[in-house]
Write a protein that holds these residues in place. Structure first.
Motif, short mmCIF file in Angstrom:
data_model
loop_
_atom_site.label_atom_id
_atom_site.label_comp_id
_atom_site.label_asym_id
_atom_site.label_seq_id
_atom_site.Cartn_x
_atom_site.Cartn_y
_atom_site.Cartn_z
N THR A 27 0.84 -1.20 0.00
CA THR A 27 0.00 0.00 0.00
C THR A 27 0.87 1.24 0.00
O THR A 27 1.89 1.30 0.69
N THR A 82 -3.94 0.16 -2.56
CA THR A 82 -3.48 -1.18 -2.22
C THR A 82 -3.60 -2.10 -3.42
O THR A 82 -4.64 -2.14 -4.08
N LYS A 125 2.94 2.92 3.12
CA LYS A 125 2.08 2.80 4.29
C LYS A 125 2.91 2.44 5.51
O LYS A 125 3.77 1.56 5.45
#
Length: 263
Positions: A27, A82, A125
């Motif tokens: 992500t 994602t 992320k």
């Protein structure tokens, strides 16, 4: 690593965009509105805060993360991309104005970088996007760019953007660099940052560089931009015709308006 390990490639020269390669279930988190394009099987989700582990502690943690972004003038929301496929996929993010995209590997920069509040573009992320308050109250009132800056923490990749040409400078211990407050893009966590008053009334009133500039003291790394967006915007506004401008300017503008609105 606490952050997703992403690969990337930067395209362009003065109007750049960064293409991020996502492995399955990887992500990347980006500012809302920065997406340029993405391949299929990438899920796009709006999230509170920055998507880091610190903001996963229930609703209160998410609200706290979003509140930190609100203090820097950014939106409450960010967008997470994602890869839900079985193969690698790509998503691209573009700068909002002409300039450069600077890739920063936080694992090689001491795990912390401080940047201007509008410089952040995207990150893996897990990168925590918080706020950095200056220690001295004078910085907040007289710094020009405000005393609140963004703080990027973690061990993953993050991308910031800046205007014009970017100069990276390594500061030795005790070395001092004075920078226009708007030209400062980012610095590593070990750099001491302060605001210094420009001495001399003539310099302050007629120098054209403002009353204050940033004083940076090493050791650490500093990134400086040659054309802050605020400076570019002020020049464009100053050059724009006021109250309709001259007759020639008005006729050109009217001609363009008629051209694009001709039915």
């Amino acid at each position: 690593m606490n952050n997703h390990e992403i690969d990337f490639k930067i395209y362009g020269d003065d109007m750049q965009f960064v293409e991020v390669e996502l492995d399955p279930q990887e992500t990347v988190v980006a500012e809302a509105g920065s997406l340029m394009m993405m391949e299929d099987q990438i899920k796009m989700e709006t999230i509170f805060g920055d998507g880091s582990r610190n903001s996963d502690g229930g609703m209160m943690g998410k609200l706290f993360g979003a509140g930190k972004r609100l203090l820097t003038g950014e939106s409450l929301f960010m967008t997470a991309f994602t890869n839900e496929g079985r193969d690698k996929r790509h998503a691209s993010f573009a700068s909002p104005y002409p300039g450069k995209i600077i890739p920063l590997d936080l694992s090689e920069l001491g795990g912390k970088v401080i940047c201007q509040k509008d410089a952040f573009l995207a990150a893996a992320k897990g990168v925590s996007i918080g706020i950095e308050f200056q220690r001295k109250i004078g910085t907040g009132f007289f710094g020009g760019e405000g005393f609140i800056m963004q703080k990027l923490e973690g061990d993953g990749m993050t991308f910031v953007h800046a205007g014009g040409t970017i100069h990276k400078k390594e500061l030795a211990p005790g070395e001092i660099l004075r920078v226009d407050t708007g030209c400062l893009v980012a610095m590593t966590g070990g750099v001491d940052y302060n605001i210094e008053f420009v001495k001399g009334v003539k310099t302050a009133l007629f120098g054209g560089e403002g009353l204050f500039f940033a004083t940076l003291k090493g050791p650490g790394t500093v990134w400086v931009q040659s054309l802050p967006f605020s400076r570019l915007a002020s020049r464009v506004f100053a050059a724009a015709p006021q109250n309709g401008g001259s007759s020639e300017e008005g006729s050109v503008a009217k001609g363009l308006f008629n051209l694009f609105n001709d039915k």
